[in-house]
Design an enzyme around this catalytic site. Structure first.
Site, PDB file in Angstrom:
ATOM      1  N   LYS A  97      31.926  37.953  28.919  1.00  0.00           N
ATOM      2  CA  LYS A  97      32.059  38.864  30.058  1.00  0.00           C
ATOM      3  C   LYS A  97      33.532  38.880  30.443  1.00  0.00           C
ATOM      4  O   LYS A  97      34.035  37.972  31.105  1.00  0.00           O
ATOM      5  CB  LYS A  97      31.196  38.419  31.240  1.00  0.00           C
ATOM      6  CG  LYS A  97      31.196  39.461  32.346  1.00  0.00           C
ATOM      7  CD  LYS A  97      30.174  39.153  33.414  1.00  0.00           C
ATOM      8  CE  LYS A  97      30.025  40.293  34.417  1.00  0.00           C
ATOM      9  NZ  LYS A  97      31.256  40.750  35.016  1.00  0.00           N
TER      10      LYS A  97
ATOM     11  N   ARG B  61      35.513  53.460  36.050  1.00  0.00           N
ATOM     12  CA  ARG B  61      34.109  53.583  36.387  1.00  0.00           C
ATOM     13  C   ARG B  61      33.901  54.271  37.741  1.00  0.00           C
ATOM     14  O   ARG B  61      32.932  55.003  37.932  1.00  0.00           O
ATOM     15  CB  ARG B  61      33.458  52.197  36.421  1.00  0.00           C
ATOM     16  CG  ARG B  61      31.976  52.303  36.599  1.00  0.00           C
ATOM     17  CD  ARG B  61      31.293  50.987  36.381  1.00  0.00           C
ATOM     18  NE  ARG B  61      31.657  50.029  37.410  1.00  0.00           N
ATOM     19  CZ  ARG B  61      30.970  48.927  37.679  1.00  0.00           C
ATOM     20  NH1 ARG B  61      29.890  48.657  36.977  1.00  0.00           N
ATOM     21  NH2 ARG B  61      31.344  48.108  38.607  1.00  0.00           N
TER      22      ARG B  61
ATOM     23  N   CYS C  43      61.586   2.119  47.702  1.00  0.00           N
ATOM     24  CA  CYS C  43      60.562   2.977  48.306  1.00  0.00           C
ATOM     25  C   CYS C  43      59.180   2.489  47.889  1.00  0.00           C
ATOM     26  O   CYS C  43      58.880   2.357  46.703  1.00  0.00           O
ATOM     27  CB  CYS C  43      60.760   4.422  47.867  1.00  0.00           C
ATOM     28  SG  CYS C  43      59.438   5.504  48.428  1.00  0.00           S
TER      29      CYS C  43
END
Ligand code: IVH
Length: 688
Positions: A123, A144, A449
């Site tokens: 599809k 369409r 860090c």
């Protein structure tokens, strides 16, 4: 009745919403909500209309097939209406089963009757087009529209190279071909890149597209054919409309599959994934197979379509309202959904890169529940204008990290503040900077860090760095979370008691970790340098540095100029190494590691060791009799060679062992000399 009044009101509201979104989708090509959300509203209305047929109105969006025509195009009345197909919303395999059961029931087939033959197709996620050929010439292409009346988009469709403008002589006098116009994903990415550059260049009217389908729809319905031509489109055939009947010399179509093959033989593109499937079991297998391939296909699909193969049976089954009983679309889980941004957090990676992440209200998309979506960087947030509190469309395709596609602007709460990247690292409070020409912000905290620490420790411990056996990510998590380890040297201060006190850590495994740490202390300068995790200093650079400088102190003291003298080190890398060793805390880490007993052999600066393979590129493949891949690589690099991963014309030698595969074939094809381990050793000794 007040109950009816409130239901009527609810239905009115749904219709208004659906009309609005259908207009945005079909006419403006700028949908605001994902398809799945539209479908949900649509089904809600359908359900209410089913329960209250007296409240059904003729203008309800459920009563029409497609969208309205845009004013600029001529209208085309379809000779044969363009129908839509029923969507099997059941995303499980039962979707195929219930379709097959329905078909069998309607055909009056008993349980013992043989299985029905189907055609299974992809599809395609684009837009439906009717191509009309008269005497073999493409005379008209139409959208369409509402199924009865579409728009004449012939000019734009003619620009699609895959669509034949003329058919071979055996094509019928009249042939209408139906199929999907779509945009390939790579073409879509390229188009959006061009659009972005135009926007950056100040072109106000330009916009980027949300997905390939909208880009395709926009291109087909672009009023200016010159612009349409620049939008790369593709096409797949899946059906037909008016065709000269057999008795007037037209083709004899007996099955869907045969009709598709015939259209294919006339030059119309038919997907090679269109195939026959016998019974529900083969439909299920097709659905499953395509589902796993979905993300690697070069174009978007949103499901598969099953059609009864025999045209005689199709006629027997007929239609319900506007949908054929002989076909069904079986969708895959939607890859886009709507949700809200509850917060925007900033995450810190190993190299200090700050990544903004949207914290989402949980949403089921692409088959999993998603609560985080990356926002990439500041520019991306600006471009999409994502703010806390926003309703957003989230996309998750395959294993790709979920991302925010766009914001539903009209659902933005008032006063939603613009997000800005923090000036300080959210974890360690060091300055966060965005260097010129870079898109990312970075924490400058380095090994200090907290968020970078875990990653930095794992990097230091990895096989090609200090190779600390037994120190995996679970253990590092525990050690850092419990604050047992703050810096790399803390690793070598671990004692049996602190290790054995951790979850799931028996004395024996604790001792193994300590043994692994002890063994790792004897290393090489290159491994040590690489293990420090200096930005831009990969393994090869670390080896070059070690070779050229011979000792660590010389590297730590080197200025940018000196670093630049090392072959293959450019300004960015040189600056990064220099900056790293200018930071006192990094130097302290180095000193403490040495104090903990980490050692290596130092060599003379600019080691005058012979480099017989300087400038040569060599590829290793297969298993060598005595050398491991890493050992061979180290030997080659020490001799000055560059070890590459793939064979090309620039490859000087391929060293092949047993079970060498495609690289060996490639070497033979390109006439690259091939050596075995013996040949390699001779070459290293300079005697080859
Ligand atoms: S058959 C009467 N086959 O999905 C059957 N449609 O409502 C007519 N689509 O917008 C459609 N791939 O454009 C058919 N292999 C396929 C399709 C397909 C995509 C689209 C079609 C239409 C919608 C169906």
């Amino acid at each position: 009745m007040p109950a009816t009044a409130s239901i009527r009101k609810q239905m009115d509201a749904l219709r208004t919403q659906l009309h609005y979104h259908a207009h945005r989708y079909h006419v403006l090509d700028e949908p605001q909500i994902p398809d799945a959300e539209y479908d949900r509203l649509f089904r809600e209305l359908q359900q209410l209309e089913l329960e209250h047929p007296e409240l059904l109105t003729a203008d309800s969006p459920t009563q029409r097939v497609g969208g309205k025509a845009l004013d600029g195009f001529a209208k085309v009345r379809h000779k044969v209406p363009m129908l839509s197909i029923r969507t099997e919303t059941d995303i499980e395999e039962t979707g195929a089963q219930s379709f097959d059961a329905r078909v069998r029931r309607e055909l009056g087939l008993q349980g013992s009757a043989p299985p029905v033959e189907y055609v299974a197709e992809l599809k395609f996620d684009g837009l439906a087009i009717n191509l009309r050929y008269e005497h073999g010439v493409l005379v008209q292409a139409a959208t369409r529209g509402d199924g009865e009346i579409g728009e004449d988009v012939t000019q734009n469709i003619r620009t699609i190279g895959q669509i034949p403008l003329r058919l071979p002589a055996d094509a019928p006098a009249v042939l209408e071909v139906r199929g999907e116009v779509y945009m390939r994903r790579d073409d879509f990415e390229k188009l959006n890149e061009v659009q972005r550059q135009k926007i950056a260049g100040g072109a106000k009217a330009e916009k980027t597209f949300v997905n390939p389908r909208n880009a395709a729809a926009g291109a087909v319905r672009q009023l200016d054919p010159a612009i349409a031509r620049q939008r790369p489109l593709s096409f797949f055939t899946y059906g037909w409309g008016e065709v000269t009947p057999a008795e007037q010399g037209g083709p004899v179509f007996e099955t869907q599959y045969q009709a598709m093959s015939t259209l294919g033989s006339w030059g119309l593109p038919v997907s090679n994934r269109t195939q026959l499937a016998v019974g529900a079991a083969e439909l299920i297998a097709y659905h499953r197979a395509v589902g796993t391939e979905r993300d690697v296909l070069p174009f978007d699909i949103d499901g598969v379509v099953y059609k009864v193969n025999s045209l005689a049976l199709q006629r027997q089954l007929g239609f319900v309202t506007r949908e054929p009983r002989w076909a069904v679309a079986h969708k895959f889980p939607a890859q886009e959904q709507m949700t809200t941004v509850q917060a925007i957090e900033v995450q810190v990676g190993r190299t200090g890169k700050l990544t903004p992440v949207a914290k989402l209200a949980p949403v089921f998309v692409g088959g999993v529940t998603v609560t985080n979506a990356t926002l990439h960087n500041e520019d991306e947030i600006r471009r999409k204008d994502v703010r806390i509190g926003d309703t957003v469309i989230v996309r998750r395709a395959g294993d790709v990290i979920p991302e925010v596609v766009s914001v539903v602007i009209d659902q933005r709460p008032s006063n939603a503040p613009i997000f800005t990247m923090p000036a300080l690292c959210p974890v360690c409070g060091s300055q966060a900077v965005r260097e010129e020409g870079e898109v990312d912000h970075r924490c400058t905290g380095g090994l200090f860090c907290g968020a970078q620490r875990k990653q930095a420790i794992l990097h230091f411990a990895q096989r090609r760095a200090l190779d600390i056996e037994g120190l995996g990510d679970k253990l590092v998590d525990q050690l850092v979370d419990a604050n047992v380890i703050r810096t790399l040297p803390d690793l070598y201060r671990l004692g049996l008691t602190s290790l054995a006190a951790l979850d799931r850590m028996a004395d024996k495994s604790a001792q193994n970790v300590l043994d692994g740490l002890e063994r790792s202390k004897r290393t090489t300068l290159a491994r040590f340098l690489f293990g420090l995790g200096i930005r831009h200093c990969g393994e090869a650079t670390a080896k070059d540095l070690a070779r050229v400088f011979g000792g660590l102190d010389a590297i730590m003291d080197a200025g940018v100029e000196q670093l630049l003298e090392v072959p293959d080190i450019g300004p960015v890398v040189a600056q990064s190494i220099h900056t790293f060793f200018c930071q006192l805390h990094n130097c302290e880490v180095v000193e403490q590691l040495r104090a903990c007993g980490v050692t290596w052999e130092e060599g003379p600066a600019q080691a005058r060791a012979p480099r017989p393979l300087a400038g040569k590129t060599i590829v290793l493949t297969g298993t060598l009799p005595t050398l491991s891949r890493d050992e061979a690589k180290d030997l080659l690099e020490a001799a000055g060679a560059k070890v590459a991963g793939s064979v090309s014309k620039k490859t000087d030698y391929v060293v092949a062992g047993t079970e060498a595969g495609s690289k060996l074939d490639k070497a033979r094809e390109l006439n690259v000399p091939v050596l075995d381990e013996q040949g390699l050793r001779e070459m290293l000794n300079g005697s080859a």
